[in-house]
Design a protein around this motif. Structure first.
Motif, PDB file in Angstrom:
ATOM      1  N   MET A   1       0.832  -1.187   0.000  1.00  0.00           N
ATOM      2  CA  MET A   1       0.000   0.000   0.000  1.00  0.00           C
ATOM      3  C   MET A   1       0.870   1.242   0.000  1.00  0.00           C
ATOM      4  O   MET A   1       1.779   1.367   0.786  1.00  0.00           O
ATOM      5  N   LEU A   2       0.613   2.142  -0.893  1.00  0.00           N
ATOM      6  CA  LEU A   2       1.471   3.314  -0.968  1.00  0.00           C
ATOM      7  C   LEU A   2       0.954   4.482  -0.169  1.00  0.00           C
ATOM      8  O   LEU A   2       1.661   5.437   0.085  1.00  0.00           O
ATOM      9  N   SER A   3      -0.288   4.443   0.185  1.00  0.00           N
ATOM     10  CA  SER A   3      -0.895   5.499   0.960  1.00  0.00           C
ATOM     11  C   SER A   3      -0.912   6.826   0.223  1.00  0.00           C
ATOM     12  O   SER A   3      -0.541   6.920  -0.926  1.00  0.00           O
ATOM     13  N   VAL A   4      -1.340   7.848   0.940  1.00  0.00           N
ATOM     14  CA  VAL A   4      -1.719   9.091   0.284  1.00  0.00           C
ATOM     15  C   VAL A   4      -0.585   9.833  -0.395  1.00  0.00           C
ATOM     16  O   VAL A   4      -0.817  10.756  -1.137  1.00  0.00           O
TER      17      VAL A   4
ATOM     18  N   ALA B   1      22.035  -0.041  19.903  1.00  0.00           N
ATOM     19  CA  ALA B   1      20.599  -0.233  19.640  1.00  0.00           C
ATOM     20  C   ALA B   1      20.238   0.392  18.296  1.00  0.00           C
ATOM     21  O   ALA B   1      20.739   1.461  17.930  1.00  0.00           O
ATOM     22  N   ILE B   2      19.367  -0.297  17.577  1.00  0.00           N
ATOM     23  CA  ILE B   2      18.918   0.168  16.260  1.00  0.00           C
ATOM     24  C   ILE B   2      17.395   0.315  16.278  1.00  0.00           C
ATOM     25  O   ILE B   2      16.695  -0.521  16.870  1.00  0.00           O
ATOM     26  N   VAL B   3      16.911   1.351  15.611  1.00  0.00           N
ATOM     27  CA  VAL B   3      15.466   1.540  15.435  1.00  0.00           C
ATOM     28  C   VAL B   3      15.153   1.312  13.956  1.00  0.00           C
ATOM     29  O   VAL B   3      15.830   1.876  13.087  1.00  0.00           O
ATOM     30  N   LEU B   4      14.161   0.479  13.689  1.00  0.00           N
ATOM     31  CA  LEU B   4      13.791   0.180  12.298  1.00  0.00           C
ATOM     32  C   LEU B   4      12.271   0.172  12.159  1.00  0.00           C
ATOM     33  O   LEU B   4      11.580  -0.521  12.919  1.00  0.00           O
ATOM     34  N   GLY B   5      11.758   0.922  11.195  1.00  0.00           N
ATOM     35  CA  GLY B   5      10.300   0.911  10.964  1.00  0.00           C
ATOM     36  C   GLY B   5       9.857   2.126  10.180  1.00  0.00           C
ATOM     37  O   GLY B   5      10.616   2.668   9.378  1.00  0.00           O
ATOM     38  N   ALA B   6       8.609   2.547  10.401  1.00  0.00           N
ATOM     39  CA  ALA B   6       8.003   3.708   9.724  1.00  0.00           C
ATOM     40  C   ALA B   6       7.979   3.509   8.210  1.00  0.00           C
ATOM     41  O   ALA B   6       8.527   4.319   7.456  1.00  0.00           O
ATOM     42  N   TYR B   7       7.334   2.449   7.779  1.00  0.00           N
ATOM     43  CA  TYR B   7       7.280   2.153   6.343  1.00  0.00           C
ATOM     44  C   TYR B   7       6.110   2.854   5.659  1.00  0.00           C
ATOM     45  O   TYR B   7       5.882   2.624   4.472  1.00  0.00           O
ATOM     46  N   ALA B   8       5.328   3.619   6.431  1.00  0.00           N
ATOM     47  CA  ALA B   8       4.231   4.402   5.844  1.00  0.00           C
ATOM     48  C   ALA B   8       3.278   3.568   5.004  1.00  0.00           C
ATOM     49  O   ALA B   8       2.914   3.958   3.895  1.00  0.00           O
ATOM     50  N   GLY B   9       2.863   2.436   5.491  1.00  0.00           N
ATOM     51  CA  GLY B   9       1.884   1.637   4.768  1.00  0.00           C
ATOM     52  C   GLY B   9       2.454   0.920   3.558  1.00  0.00           C
ATOM     53  O   GLY B   9       1.713   0.484   2.681  1.00  0.00           O
ATOM     54  N   HIS B  10       3.771   0.794   3.502  1.00  0.00           N
ATOM     55  CA  HIS B  10       4.421   0.146   2.346  1.00  0.00           C
ATOM     56  C   HIS B  10       5.497  -0.780   2.907  1.00  0.00           C
ATOM     57  O   HIS B  10       6.676  -0.642   2.606  1.00  0.00           O
ATOM     58  N   GLY B  11       5.075  -1.711   3.784  1.00  0.00           N
ATOM     59  CA  GLY B  11       6.106  -2.413   4.553  1.00  0.00           C
ATOM     60  C   GLY B  11       6.048  -3.919   4.541  1.00  0.00           C
ATOM     61  O   GLY B  11       6.713  -4.542   5.368  1.00  0.00           O
ATOM     62  N   VAL B  12       5.296  -4.545   3.655  1.00  0.00           N
ATOM     63  CA  VAL B  12       5.199  -6.008   3.732  1.00  0.00           C
ATOM     64  C   VAL B  12       6.514  -6.661   3.304  1.00  0.00           C
ATOM     65  O   VAL B  12       7.183  -7.318   4.106  1.00  0.00           O
ATOM     66  N   ALA B  13       6.910  -6.432   2.052  1.00  0.00           N
ATOM     67  CA  ALA B  13       8.193  -6.995   1.604  1.00  0.00           C
ATOM     68  C   ALA B  13       9.350  -6.226   2.239  1.00  0.00           C
ATOM     69  O   ALA B  13      10.359  -6.809   2.662  1.00  0.00           O
ATOM     70  N   LEU B  14       9.168  -4.901   2.348  1.00  0.00           N
ATOM     71  CA  LEU B  14      10.262  -4.046   2.837  1.00  0.00           C
ATOM     72  C   LEU B  14      10.652  -4.369   4.278  1.00  0.00           C
ATOM     73  O   LEU B  14      11.832  -4.369   4.631  1.00  0.00           O
ATOM     74  N   SER B  15       9.667  -4.662   5.141  1.00  0.00           N
ATOM     75  CA  SER B  15       9.983  -4.920   6.556  1.00  0.00           C
ATOM     76  C   SER B  15      10.795  -6.206   6.699  1.00  0.00           C
ATOM     77  O   SER B  15      11.727  -6.268   7.509  1.00  0.00           O
ATOM     78  N   THR B  16      10.469  -7.207   5.898  1.00  0.00           N
ATOM     79  CA  THR B  16      11.217  -8.464   5.961  1.00  0.00           C
ATOM     80  C   THR B  16      12.631  -8.245   5.426  1.00  0.00           C
ATOM     81  O   THR B  16      13.621  -8.702   6.005  1.00  0.00           O
ATOM     82  N   TYR B  17      12.703  -7.530   4.327  1.00  0.00           N
ATOM     83  CA  TYR B  17      13.989  -7.229   3.685  1.00  0.00           C
ATOM     84  C   TYR B  17      14.895  -6.429   4.633  1.00  0.00           C
ATOM     85  O   TYR B  17      16.059  -6.778   4.852  1.00  0.00           O
ATOM     86  N   LEU B  18      14.341  -5.351   5.216  1.00  0.00           N
ATOM     87  CA  LEU B  18      15.167  -4.520   6.106  1.00  0.00           C
ATOM     88  C   LEU B  18      15.388  -5.206   7.452  1.00  0.00           C
ATOM     89  O   LEU B  18      16.403  -4.978   8.106  1.00  0.00           O
TER      90      LEU B  18
END
Ligand SMILES: Cc1cc2nc3c(=O)[nH]c(=O)nc-3n(C[C@H](O)[C@H](O)[C@H](O)COP(=O)(O)OP(=O)(O)OC[C@H]3O[C@@H](n4cnc5c(N)ncnc54)[C@H](O)[C@@H]3O)c2cc1C
Length: 421
Positions: free
Chosen positions: A1-4, A382-399
């Motif tokens: 989802m790319l969102s607005v 410590a690392i913070v990872l996230g905030a994919y803005a509704g475009h994170g299904v493949a990206l979250s696994t990849y990152l």
């Protein structure tokens, strides 16, 4: 989802970066006896019933995986906070690359109870801000990760459709009415998967590689020493390195409060449609779609021919805390009613549609729509990872897999992952 952001960010995409991230082979570096806490004692079922009373409603996805239960360890090599795609992928990839290291995932509720078990499950390339320098081939490497971890999540990549109210393709398979004539503008790489199978597959891959997943263990604080100490209720776990993968929740822990905007985004599912209905609305080929203009709308067909549609964002009442939202109250019921009316008016074949599910899930937006992938300001460890803005299904696994390599000191953080001033 790319969102607005879609229309704008598409125009502004950076030039394509050379893929430079590929899964590495496991290193034979540490003995498997580095375990610092006891082996699993009992088993409990990790089922969607856990979330049946969620104030965010229930998605149609069924997460089916048995999580071995264990006490909070006193010490681990790697502590991961958050049991969504990001945290579970990091845990599985750590187990894949460094089999002797101890890994614990702390999940406040059940695995997948955040966005990952509530998502639409469109697998998309790139990020919500388009391609980024050095990002690499998200979908290609995502498939390699699934293959290495032996995860079957019904991934199909027939292409995703960008749809819009102007510049529609001649002979567009989609021809709907929604604030104008909505047609396919462009096909881009992408497709769909079953997110519950991805959550379960990543969790299974992590557990098979000796990671511990601790459900219903919210992290309440972190003591920022040289070796950070994760506070879980009354227990403490000292960790060599920490990954914070809590997405739109726990913004005080991640230090993202005030730097990123949390929202609950809404989705609905129709009852299964007939093959004729799917053909009539142009979705027989299983291509997911999202608008590149407003009003926003995205969707995909499930294997049982039900269609998920999504639109609408809800803020937490008087706070940033999305857990305060109840989708049965406030603005959400009217937004659900509105999207159901929109779907019934899209096409005559949808006029009598019935809806089986209404739910919401958390997403986190940064100002420039780029993901956050950076050191925590309080610790090098410590690392913070996230905030994919509704475009994170493949990206979250990849990152998530990429972050495992960073935690192991084998790979650098990307320059674009830091917050912009
Ligand atoms: C309705 C919806 C539809 C979407 N559709 C798509 C789509 O089709 N395609 C796409 O690419 N993206 C989509 N997205 C976005 C995508 O689903 C997310 O980007 C992705 O799931 C994020 O995964 P995550 O692991 O980072 O976060 P999450 O899945 O949200 O996981 C974070 C986890 O951290 C846990 N947590 C939080 N605080 C603590 C704490 N203090 N201690 C312990 N645990 C904690 C939470 O309980 C949660 O399980 C959608 C999102 C939503 C909500």
């Amino acid at each position: 989802m790319l969102s607005v952001c879609s229309a704008e960010s598409h125009e502004n995409r950076a030039a394509s970066g050379t893929p430079d991230f590929a899964p590495s082979e496991p290193a034979r570096e540490s003995p498997a006896d580095a375990r610092l806490f006891p082996a699993p004692m009992t088993a409990k079922r990790s089922t969607p019933e856990r979330e049946s009373k969620s104030p965010w409603g229930t998605s149609p996805w069924q997460i089916d995986f048995t999580i071995p239960s264990q006490p909070v360890p006193a010490s681990v090599d790697f502590a991961i906070i958050g049991g969504g795609f990001t945290g579970l992928a990091a845990a599985a990839w750590l187990g894949h690359l460094a089999p002797g290291k101890s890994v614990a995932v702390f999940e406040a509720l059940g695995i997948g109870s955040g966005a990952s078990g509530r998502t639409g499950g469109m697998a998309l390339a790139e990020t919500a801000a388009g391609d980024l320098p050095g990002l690499g081939d998200v979908l290609g490497v995502f498939q390699q990760i699934l293959a290495k971890l032996r995860i079957d999540c019904d991934l199909a990549l027939p292409g995703a459709w960008e749809i819009g109210r102007s510049n529609g393709m001649q002979g567009s398979p989609i021809d709907w009415k929604d604030s104008g004539r909505l047609r396919v503008v462009k096909e881009v790489p992408g497709g769909t998967l079953d997110p519950a199978k991805l959550v379960a597959g990543l969790a299974r891959a992590a557990v098979e590689r000796d990671a511990f997943i601790l459900e219903h263990q919210p992290v309440t604080g972190i003591e920022w020493k040289d070796r950070p100490v994760v506070e879980v209720g009354g227990a403490h776990c000292s960790a060599g390195k920490v990954l914070l993968a809590t997405n739109a929740l726990s913004l005080d822990l991640t230090n993202l409060a005030g730097h990123a905007e949390p929202k609950l985004t809404l989705a609905i599912a129709t009852e299964p449609l007939s093959a004729v209905q799917l053909g009539a609305i142009g979705l027989a080929g299983g291509n997911p779609f999202y608008t590149v203009d407003l009003p926003y709308l995205w969707g995909r067909v499930r294997r049982n021919r039900s269609v998920i549609f999504g639109a609408g964002l809800v803020d937490a009442p008087r706070s940033r805390d999305l857990t305060k939202i109840d989708i049965g109250k406030g603005k959400a019921p009217e937004l659900f009613a509105r999207i159901e009316r929109r779907i019934r008016s899209l096409h005559p074949a949808l006029e009598k549609s019935k809806f089986t599910h209404r739910w919401g899930g958390p997403i986190l937006f940064t100002e420039n729509w780029q993901p956050v992938f950076m050191r925590h300001p309080r610790s090098e460890n410590a690392i913070v990872l996230g905030a994919y803005a509704g475009h994170g299904v493949a990206l979250s696994t990849y990152l998530g897999a990429w972050s495992a390599e960073v935690l192991l000191g084998r790979r650098k953080l990307p320059h674009w992952g830091a917050l912009q001033d």
